[in-house]
Design a protein around this motif. Structure first.
Motif, PDB file in Angstrom:
ATOM      1  N   TRP A 219       0.835  -1.209   0.000  1.00  0.00           N
ATOM      2  CA  TRP A 219       0.000   0.000   0.000  1.00  0.00           C
ATOM      3  C   TRP A 219       0.867   1.255   0.000  1.00  0.00           C
ATOM      4  N   PHE A 220       1.893   1.289   0.855  1.00  0.00           N
ATOM      5  CA  PHE A 220       2.785   2.440   0.879  1.00  0.00           C
ATOM      6  C   PHE A 220       3.468   2.622  -0.481  1.00  0.00           C
ATOM      7  N   LYS A 221       3.847   1.527  -1.088  1.00  0.00           N
ATOM      8  CA  LYS A 221       4.464   1.586  -2.418  1.00  0.00           C
ATOM      9  C   LYS A 221       3.516   2.226  -3.421  1.00  0.00           C
ATOM     10  N   GLU A 222       2.250   1.841  -3.383  1.00  0.00           N
ATOM     11  CA  GLU A 222       1.261   2.384  -4.310  1.00  0.00           C
ATOM     12  C   GLU A 222       1.038   3.879  -4.102  1.00  0.00           C
ATOM     13  N   GLN A 223       1.319   4.364  -2.888  1.00  0.00           N
ATOM     14  CA  GLN A 223       1.206   5.800  -2.610  1.00  0.00           C
ATOM     15  C   GLN A 223       2.429   6.573  -3.086  1.00  0.00           C
ATOM     16  N   GLY A 224       3.413   5.869  -3.626  1.00  0.00           N
ATOM     17  CA  GLY A 224       4.609   6.508  -4.142  1.00  0.00           C
ATOM     18  C   GLY A 224       5.761   6.611  -3.173  1.00  0.00           C
ATOM     19  N   HIS A 225       5.702   5.877  -2.066  1.00  0.00           N
ATOM     20  CA  HIS A 225       6.760   5.946  -1.061  1.00  0.00           C
ATOM     21  C   HIS A 225       7.880   4.945  -1.358  1.00  0.00           C
ATOM     22  N   VAL A 226       9.054   5.281  -0.896  1.00  0.00           N
ATOM     23  CA  VAL A 226      10.198   4.375  -1.005  1.00  0.00           C
ATOM     24  C   VAL A 226      10.081   3.291   0.064  1.00  0.00           C
ATOM     25  N   ILE A 227      10.194   2.058  -0.332  1.00  0.00           N
ATOM     26  CA  ILE A 227      10.234   0.949   0.622  1.00  0.00           C
ATOM     27  C   ILE A 227      11.698   0.593   0.836  1.00  0.00           C
ATOM     28  N   PRO A 228      12.252   0.884   2.001  1.00  0.00           N
ATOM     29  CA  PRO A 228      13.697   0.680   2.199  1.00  0.00           C
ATOM     30  C   PRO A 228      14.071  -0.791   2.298  1.00  0.00           C
ATOM     31  N   GLU A 229      15.343  -1.032   2.183  1.00  0.00           N
ATOM     32  CA  GLU A 229      15.878  -2.369   2.426  1.00  0.00           C
ATOM     33  C   GLU A 229      15.863  -2.642   3.930  1.00  0.00           C
ATOM     34  N   PRO A 230      15.830  -3.901   4.344  1.00  0.00           N
ATOM     35  CA  PRO A 230      15.975  -4.208   5.775  1.00  0.00           C
ATOM     36  C   PRO A 230      17.277  -3.633   6.303  1.00  0.00           C
ATOM     37  N   SER A 231      17.245  -3.146   7.522  1.00  0.00           N
ATOM     38  CA  SER A 231      18.426  -2.515   8.118  1.00  0.00           C
ATOM     39  C   SER A 231      19.065  -3.431   9.152  1.00  0.00           C
ATOM     40  N   SER A 232      20.133  -2.957   9.736  1.00  0.00           N
ATOM     41  CA  SER A 232      20.928  -3.770  10.647  1.00  0.00           C
ATOM     42  C   SER A 232      20.135  -4.367  11.812  1.00  0.00           C
ATOM     43  N   PRO A 233      19.249  -3.599  12.486  1.00  0.00           N
ATOM     44  CA  PRO A 233      18.514  -4.202  13.613  1.00  0.00           C
ATOM     45  C   PRO A 233      17.694  -5.428  13.210  1.00  0.00           C
ATOM     46  N   GLY A 234      16.974  -5.325  12.096  1.00  0.00           N
ATOM     47  CA  GLY A 234      16.157  -6.452  11.660  1.00  0.00           C
ATOM     48  C   GLY A 234      16.981  -7.627  11.181  1.00  0.00           C
ATOM     49  N   ILE A 235      18.035  -7.347  10.419  1.00  0.00           N
ATOM     50  CA  ILE A 235      18.894  -8.416   9.905  1.00  0.00           C
ATOM     51  C   ILE A 235      19.585  -9.143  11.054  1.00  0.00           C
TER      52      ILE A 235
END
Length: 282
Positions: free
Chosen positions: A162-178
């Motif tokens: 949904w955020f993507k469809e609104q034109g937002h950047v979907i970031p890559e997973p970052s260090s905390p999640g990885i």
């Protein structure tokens, strides 16, 4: 990788999204698009480096139950896990809390949209990992926790779409999640009691303090929109009770030392989840 909204049925959304089964940072849902800068309040508080334990405290308590049952399952090992988790709260967050507050309450947070997206992406990676682990069931116990109804990966995929469809950047997973995802994979292979501690804290925390934080974030930056992440497809209280029963059943075969070992892992669960949660303020 903490809204107290009424539980509503999931609304229609984007199509089915296959859960991730890899810890590689890149996957179809994590492409890059253009994200506008978030609008922050000019008088926003500065919370650059909150303690992960305090940050997580607001989301770690299990959802309050209307009435405590006297059944043996209600007084089983889950109650011990809950008691240990509650002690990591401050006294203003829970009467069992023992931690001194060192950060403002969630109500005074000033989240950023970019930070919230990072939180959702890292959270999805953690839920992908948990759901893959129980599906593969390298330890026979894990199979008990397939298809509990608490799964969040597919819901998060819909929200990110949904955020993507609104034109937002979907970031890559970052260090905390990885880092957390790798840690969970390692635990699941060599330390099942410790893994169960994380499984309990991640899923149950989201149904309580996690929902409260979701509501506060929605009020500030999403025009009160309720994401799929905070919806379940059937009665949440019953889903939680079903998982409590399974957790108690699994723990009933453990020795006293194995139970203590599981409980000791609670602080690490807070630490890893807290590092993901603080992304909301980044």
């Amino acid at each position: 990788m903490a809204s107290t909204l009424p539980i509503s049925q999931s609304h229609g959304g984007v199509g089915h999204h296959k859960p991730l089964v890899s810890l590689r940072p890149r996957s179809p849902i994590f492409h890059s698009w253009a994200l506008p800068r978030p609008h922050l309040a000019p008088d926003g508080l500065s919370l650059r480096s909150p303690s992960p334990f305090v940050v997580l405290a607001a989301r770690t308590a299990e959802m309050p139950r209307k009435k405590r049952s006297s059944s043996s399952s209600e007084k089983g090992f889950v109650e011990e896990m809950r008691a240990v988790a509650m002690k990591l709260h401050t006294r203003d967050q829970a009467k069992e809390g023992e931690k001194e507050p060192d950060a403002p309450p969630v109500a005074k947070w000033e989240p950023s949209l970019q930070g919230y997206l990072r939180f959702l992406v890292d959270s999805k990676l953690v839920y992908d990992t948990l759901e893959t682990i129980v599906r593969k069931a390298s330890c026979p116990w894990y199979a008990e926790f397939r298809n509990t109804g608490l799964e969040r990966s597919e819901k998060l995929a819909k929200d990110l779409e949904w955020f993507k469809e609104q034109g937002h950047v979907i970031p890559e997973p970052s260090s905390p999640g990885i880092s957390y995802a790798h840690y969970l994979e390692e635990l699941s292979e060599k330390d099942p009691q410790a893994f169960i501690c994380h499984f309990y804290n991640v899923y149950f925390a989201h149904t309580a303090g996690g929902r409260m934080i979701g509501k506060k974030v929605a009020e500030k930056i999403l025009n009160n929109m309720e994401l799929e992440f905070y919806k379940w497809d059937s009665d949440l209280s019953q889903l939680l009770q079903n998982v409590r029963d399974k957790l108690n059943q699994v723990a009933s075969s453990w020795s006293r030392e194995e139970r203590k070992h599981c409980l000791k892992e609670t602080e690490k669960s807070f630490k890893y989840s807290g590092e993901i949660l603080r992304l909301i303020l980044s």
